[in-house]
Design a protein around this motif. Structure first.
Motif, PDB file in Angstrom:
ATOM      1  N   ALA A 286       0.760  -1.270   0.078  1.00 37.23           N
ATOM      2  CA  ALA A 286      -0.004   0.048  -0.205  1.00 37.23           C
ATOM      3  C   ALA A 286       0.838   1.276   0.166  1.00 37.23           C
ATOM      4  O   ALA A 286       2.017   1.464   0.441  1.00 37.23           O
ATOM      5  CB  ALA A 286      -0.995  -0.141   1.249  1.00 37.23           C
ATOM      6  N   ARG A 287       0.188   2.414  -0.572  1.00 45.43           N
ATOM      7  CA  ARG A 287       0.949   3.518  -0.370  1.00 45.43           C
ATOM      8  C   ARG A 287       0.170   4.502   0.818  1.00 45.43           C
ATOM      9  O   ARG A 287      -0.651   4.878   0.923  1.00 45.43           O
ATOM     10  CB  ARG A 287       0.582   4.318  -1.684  1.00 45.43           C
ATOM     11  N   LEU A 288       1.402   4.981   1.545  1.00 47.57           N
ATOM     12  CA  LEU A 288       0.956   5.842   2.839  1.00 47.57           C
ATOM     13  C   LEU A 288       1.557   6.979   2.528  1.00 47.57           C
ATOM     14  O   LEU A 288       2.774   7.073   2.452  1.00 47.57           O
ATOM     15  CB  LEU A 288       1.644   5.171   4.117  1.00 47.57           C
TER      16      LEU A 288
ATOM     17  N   ARG B 266       8.846  -2.623   7.827  1.00 49.41           N
ATOM     18  CA  ARG B 266       8.453  -3.972   8.496  1.00 49.41           C
ATOM     19  C   ARG B 266       7.061  -4.442   7.992  1.00 49.41           C
ATOM     20  O   ARG B 266       6.787  -5.553   7.788  1.00 49.41           O
ATOM     21  CB  ARG B 266       8.386  -3.796  10.038  1.00 49.41           C
ATOM     22  N   LEU B 267       6.134  -3.358   7.427  1.00 54.40           N
ATOM     23  CA  LEU B 267       4.687  -3.750   7.373  1.00 54.40           C
ATOM     24  C   LEU B 267       4.723  -3.760   5.745  1.00 54.40           C
ATOM     25  O   LEU B 267       3.492  -4.173   5.064  1.00 54.40           O
ATOM     26  CB  LEU B 267       3.707  -2.842   7.587  1.00 54.40           C
ATOM     27  N   GLY B 268       5.719  -3.600   4.900  1.00 54.47           N
ATOM     28  CA  GLY B 268       5.846  -3.556   3.556  1.00 54.47           C
ATOM     29  C   GLY B 268       4.931  -2.541   3.001  1.00 54.47           C
ATOM     30  O   GLY B 268       4.363  -2.664   1.753  1.00 54.47           O
ATOM     31  N   VAL B 269       5.014  -1.344   3.403  1.00 52.54           N
ATOM     32  CA  VAL B 269       4.251  -0.234   3.082  1.00 52.54           C
ATOM     33  C   VAL B 269       5.040   0.802   2.335  1.00 52.54           C
ATOM     34  O   VAL B 269       6.572   0.793   2.819  1.00 52.54           O
ATOM     35  CB  VAL B 269       3.467   0.523   4.161  1.00 52.54           C
ATOM     36  N   THR B 270       4.714   1.203   1.283  1.00 46.46           N
ATOM     37  CA  THR B 270       5.318   2.192   0.499  1.00 46.46           C
ATOM     38  C   THR B 270       5.185   3.808   0.952  1.00 46.46           C
ATOM     39  O   THR B 270       4.034   4.088   0.905  1.00 46.46           O
ATOM     40  CB  THR B 270       5.172   2.371  -1.085  1.00 46.46           C
ATOM     41  N   LEU B 271       6.168   4.565   1.357  1.00 47.64           N
ATOM     42  CA  LEU B 271       5.942   5.929   1.976  1.00 47.64           C
ATOM     43  C   LEU B 271       5.964   6.719   0.678  1.00 47.64           C
ATOM     44  O   LEU B 271       6.910   6.630  -0.214  1.00 47.64           O
ATOM     45  CB  LEU B 271       6.931   6.265   2.647  1.00 47.64           C
ATOM     46  N   VAL B 272       4.963   7.569   0.745  1.00 48.24           N
ATOM     47  CA  VAL B 272       5.115   8.591  -0.404  1.00 48.24           C
ATOM     48  C   VAL B 272       5.287  10.026   0.217  1.00 48.24           C
ATOM     49  O   VAL B 272       4.319  10.473   0.901  1.00 48.24           O
ATOM     50  CB  VAL B 272       3.509   8.678  -1.118  1.00 48.24           C
ATOM     51  N   PRO B 273       6.097  10.586  -0.210  1.00 50.62           N
ATOM     52  CA  PRO B 273       6.644  12.011   0.406  1.00 50.62           C
ATOM     53  C   PRO B 273       5.673  13.111   0.004  1.00 50.62           C
ATOM     54  O   PRO B 273       5.323  13.297  -1.371  1.00 50.62           O
ATOM     55  CB  PRO B 273       7.924  12.358  -0.039  1.00 50.62           C
ATOM     56  N   LEU B 274       5.034  14.008   0.739  1.00 53.96           N
ATOM     57  CA  LEU B 274       4.006  14.942   0.419  1.00 53.96           C
ATOM     58  C   LEU B 274       4.857  16.197   0.740  1.00 53.96           C
ATOM     59  O   LEU B 274       5.009  16.491   1.957  1.00 53.96           O
ATOM     60  CB  LEU B 274       2.680  14.942   1.057  1.00 53.96           C
ATOM     61  N   ALA B 275       4.455  17.292  -0.173  1.00 55.05           N
ATOM     62  CA  ALA B 275       5.149  18.758   0.167  1.00 55.05           C
ATOM     63  C   ALA B 275       4.648  19.204   1.280  1.00 55.05           C
ATOM     64  O   ALA B 275       3.533  19.051   1.674  1.00 55.05           O
ATOM     65  CB  ALA B 275       4.977  19.523  -1.185  1.00 55.05           C
TER      66      ALA B 275
ATOM     67  N   LEU C 157      -3.912   6.654  -2.520  1.00 51.65           N
ATOM     68  CA  LEU C 157      -3.182   6.523  -1.254  1.00 51.65           C
ATOM     69  C   LEU C 157      -4.029   5.694  -0.446  1.00 51.65           C
ATOM     70  O   LEU C 157      -5.187   6.154  -0.345  1.00 51.65           O
ATOM     71  CB  LEU C 157      -2.701   7.895  -0.680  1.00 51.65           C
ATOM     72  N   HIS C 158      -3.518   4.930   0.634  1.00 47.91           N
ATOM     73  CA  HIS C 158      -4.504   4.014   1.441  1.00 47.91           C
ATOM     74  C   HIS C 158      -4.679   4.910   2.577  1.00 47.91           C
ATOM     75  O   HIS C 158      -5.574   4.869   3.203  1.00 47.91           O
ATOM     76  CB  HIS C 158      -3.655   2.785   1.988  1.00 47.91           C
TER      77      HIS C 158
END
Length: 447
Positions: A173-175, A191-200, A220-221
């Motif tokens: 998922a995208r966080l 650890r949870l296999g989540v993709t971090l999406v940087p936000l301005a 985004l989830h």
């Protein structure tokens, strides 16, 4: 099989000869192990030994850096000043003089009660009805009190965050996160296999339009956000920004995880959860309010998500111990929590005055209510060389890269935690760092 000490001796010799200079980064431990034909576990011990000798310093998210000066067989402090005892400006645990006495009184009554046996029994994420009521009172912000039926408990604040992320996402998922975020969240995502999406971000914090843009590009989830006294930037969202972000959550159907761990220092401000209650899981803990030795986290979930968050707490083995739960109840009922919160709010202001005296001529960003500080270093300092030079003075600071998401390297800035040292030690330490920043780096290489 090579002994880790002999390998450490070889690296120490390279440092002493100048082949490895101050601020130079050592390879990741696995790569080091391959180069030297040793086991990964041996490489770990080598790095630990180099750190023990004071030849290197490790920084979360950045790596391991040389701290000894060329030609020195033992660590040489920057600016040729004598070494001092280590001062930790990375960890950030507010303590006030009256803290121990106030907490001890409540614990004495708890330990001496006839209910001690029940206090030592396990408890689930829902805690007890009494604990939920006490937690709801403790979590009042901006005049808003969360419904006790929506309060869940975890072993600590980090576990509460982990449970919220696990409940709202899935592997892959995208966080969405602020472009500078809490470093522990980065480890949780891995650890949870989540993709971090940087936000301005801007001067008011997370930009709601950045959330919308990222969600349109690839849904985004959820979004993780720190609206009050953001760590590390110390920003606080004004009401109009909070309302705008709540509107984005409601119209887009995105859930938010609101990290309120530092928000007790601005208890007059409302929560994002009060603006978008059906879309927001608020997480908090008691460690900053009360004591770093007390471990208890909170997750206030929308009614529709209470079961899912509780299940995440249980599956992650993040359920709390009953003893701190009962201690929190007594301290809240006795007024100890309110007393300590007021004391720590006053202490934050005192420490910010120390910062102004010692670092007032530098480009820093903070808040009068904050226990941390963002410092944009003057040229030609880089964050990695400054961290290494500070370490040679016995001072631990955190580079911007530890907080940065989506960048190969962070800006030339550091975060200072102001809470842990005594006032006198903090003042002397900031004076040392200010003198260091006004001097030329021992080893500067351009970008």
């Amino acid at each position: 099989m090579k002994d880790f000490r002999s390998v450490a001796d070889a690296v120490a010799e390279e440092i002493a000869s100048g082949r490895l200079g101050p601020g130079e980064r050592l390879p990741p431990q696995r790569e080091f192990a391959r180069r030297h034909a040793i086991a990964n576990s041996t490489a770990v011990r080598v790095y630990q030994e180099l750190g023990r000798r004071g030849l290197t310093v490790g920084q979360v998210g950045r790596g391991t850096f040389v701290t000894a000066a060329p030609g020195a067989s033992v660590p040489a402090p920057a600016l040729s000043e004598p070494a001092v005892d280590r001062v930790d400006l990375e960890l950030n645990h507010p303590v006030v003089p009256e803290q121990a006495g106030l907490l001890a009184a409540g614990l004495t009554r708890l330990v001496g009660s006839d209910n001690l046996e029940s206090v030592l029994r396990p408890v689930g994420p829902a805690g007890t009805p009494t604990a939920r009521e006490a937690a709801a009172d403790l979590l009042v912000r901006g005049g808003e009190r969360p419904g006790p039926e929506r309060v869940l408990f975890a072993g600590n604040g980090r576990q509460a965050i982990s449970a919220a992320v696990a409940a709202l996402t899935r592997p892959g998922a995208r966080l969405g996160v602020e472009e500078f975020t809490y470093p522990v969240l980065k480890a949780i995502a891995v650890r949870l296999g989540v993709t971090l999406v940087p936000l301005a971000m801007d001067e008011d914090g997370l930009i709601p339009e950045a959330v919308e843009e990222a969600h349109r590009a690839d849904p985004l989830h959820a979004v993780y956000v720190q609206p009050v006294l953001h760590n590390p930037l110390t920003l606080t969202m004004p009401a109009r920004r909070l309302d705008h972000l709540a509107d984005v959550l409601l119209t887009s159907g995105i859930h938010a995880i609101e990290d309120a761990v530092w928000a007790f220092l601005r208890s007059d401000l409302p929560t994002l959860a009060s603006r978008a209650p059906e879309r927001t899981v608020l997480v908090d803990s008691v460690s900053k309010r009360l004591s770093p030795g007390l471990s208890l986290g909170f997750a206030v979930a929308p009614a529709a998500l209470v079961g899912r968050v509780a299940a995440a707490v249980r599956s992650g083995a993040w359920t709390p111990m009953r003893f701190p739960l009962e201690a929190m109840v007594r301290w809240q009922e006795d007024g100890v929590v309110a007393t300590l919160v007021r004391a720590k709010q006053r202490e934050a202001g005192v420490r910010q005055e120390i910062v102004h005296r010692r670092l007032g001529d530098f480009r820093t960003r903070s808040d009068p209510s904050s226990y941390h500080l963002w410092w944009e270093l003057p040229a030609p300092w880089r964050s990695d060389t400054f961290v290494a030079a500070a370490a040679r003075h016995g001072i631990a600071v955190t580079p911007a890269a530890a907080f940065s998401v989506g960048r190969p390297r962070g800006p030339h800035a550091i975060r200072l935690g102001l809470a842990s040292p005594t006032r006198d030690v903090l003042s002397r330490t900031l004076a040392t760092l200010g003198g260091l920043a006004r001097s030329a780096p021992d080893d500067f290489a351009g970008d």
